[in-house]
Design an enzyme around this catalytic site. Sequence first.
Site, PDB file in Angstrom:
ATOM      1  N   HIS A  78      38.173  76.406  97.398  1.00 27.71           N
ATOM      2  CA  HIS A  78      38.263  77.565  96.518  1.00 27.71           C
ATOM      3  C   HIS A  78      37.828  78.798  97.302  1.00 27.71           C
ATOM      4  O   HIS A  78      37.333  78.677  98.439  1.00 27.71           O
ATOM      5  CB  HIS A  78      37.398  77.378  95.257  1.00 27.71           C
ATOM      6  CG  HIS A  78      35.955  77.130  95.538  1.00 27.71           C
ATOM      7  ND1 HIS A  78      35.104  78.106  96.008  1.00 27.71           N
ATOM      8  CD2 HIS A  78      35.201  76.013  95.438  1.00 27.71           C
ATOM      9  CE1 HIS A  78      33.916  77.604  96.152  1.00 27.71           C
ATOM     10  NE2 HIS A  78      33.930  76.318  95.835  1.00 27.71           N
TER      11      HIS A  78
HETATM   12  P1  TYD Z   1      32.635  72.891  92.380  1.00 28.33           P
HETATM   13  O1  TYD Z   1      32.811  74.384  92.458  1.00 28.33           O
HETATM   14  O2  TYD Z   1      33.869  72.069  92.187  1.00 28.33           O
HETATM   15  O3  TYD Z   1      31.868  72.389  93.663  1.00 28.33           O
HETATM   16  P2  TYD Z   1      32.317  72.629  95.180  1.00 28.33           P
HETATM   17  O4  TYD Z   1      33.500  73.525  95.142  1.00 28.33           O
HETATM   18  O5  TYD Z   1      31.150  73.298  95.816  1.00 28.33           O
HETATM   19  O6  TYD Z   1      32.668  71.317  95.759  1.00 28.33           O
HETATM   20  O7  TYD Z   1      31.600  72.610  91.210  1.00 28.33           O
HETATM   21  C1  TYD Z   1      31.547  71.364  90.571  1.00 28.33           C
HETATM   22  C2  TYD Z   1      31.078  71.577  89.145  1.00 28.33           C
HETATM   23  O8  TYD Z   1      29.759  72.101  89.121  1.00 28.33           O
HETATM   24  C3  TYD Z   1      31.956  72.579  88.399  1.00 28.33           C
HETATM   25  O9  TYD Z   1      32.170  72.048  87.091  1.00 28.33           O
HETATM   26  C4  TYD Z   1      31.117  73.808  88.312  1.00 28.33           C
HETATM   27  C5  TYD Z   1      29.710  73.284  88.340  1.00 28.33           C
HETATM   28  N1  TYD Z   1      28.751  74.209  88.974  1.00 28.33           N
HETATM   29  C6  TYD Z   1      27.769  74.808  88.194  1.00 28.33           C
HETATM   30  O10 TYD Z   1      27.669  74.590  86.971  1.00 28.33           O
HETATM   31  N2  TYD Z   1      26.883  75.653  88.810  1.00 28.33           N
HETATM   32  C7  TYD Z   1      26.945  75.922  90.122  1.00 28.33           C
HETATM   33  O11 TYD Z   1      26.120  76.713  90.640  1.00 28.33           O
HETATM   34  C8  TYD Z   1      27.984  75.315  90.904  1.00 28.33           C
HETATM   35  C9  TYD Z   1      28.110  75.587  92.381  1.00 28.33           C
HETATM   36  C10 TYD Z   1      28.863  74.460  90.297  1.00 28.33           C
END
Ligand code: TYD
Length: 167
Positions: A78
């Site tokens: 992302h």
């Molecule tokens: P995601 O953005 O998919 O993680 P990454 O891209 O770092 O692998 O996040 C996974 C889930 O966690 C998504 O449902 C959003 C949630 N999340 C939060 O609630 N708070 C946060 O600070 C972060 C980073 C993610």
Amino acid sequence: PPGCASWHSRSCTPTTANISHDSPMEKYSEPHIIDLPCIRDPRGNLTFVQNGDSRLPFDIARVYWTYDVPAGEERGSHAHHQGQELIVALSGSFNVELFDGVATRTFTLNRPFQGLYVPPGLWRTLDNFSSGSVCMVLTSVPYDEADYIRDYDEFIALSLGKNKDKE
Ligand code: TYD
């Protein structure tokens, strides 16, 4: 600082902290490795970072970390509209791939006293996690899904628009 001199680790891709003057996001630095303080001690080493530290290009609003990443898994995939990040391999190693819509840069993080600064607007993918690795991310904004660009086609369209602005 050079960090922990006797740190017995594989190399970390070196970069310089250039400002991208031809970018619409010229207020942000290019991605670069930031050396953090490393206090060596026979009892174990210690690294810290705090708001106001001149090494840190933003104030910290949030910290999150990922761990227990299964072999072969990817995280990220992302971009952010506004959020800046400092990514630290607290333990183990992993790769961070950054794509600006034109070129890709890959950083291998494996030193707990170094962080990778990531400005907004880059598509990031984290992979090649070693067993037991811990990825800590300091960010400049509280969690807000509206700051995420999760759709790759949308990211490409946005980056094409930015590159057009540059012409
Ligand atoms: P995601 O953005 O998919 O993680 P990454 O891209 O770092 O692998 O996040 C996974 C889930 O966690 C998504 O449902 C959003 C949630 N999340 C939060 O609630 N708070 C946060 O600070 C972060 C980073 C993610």
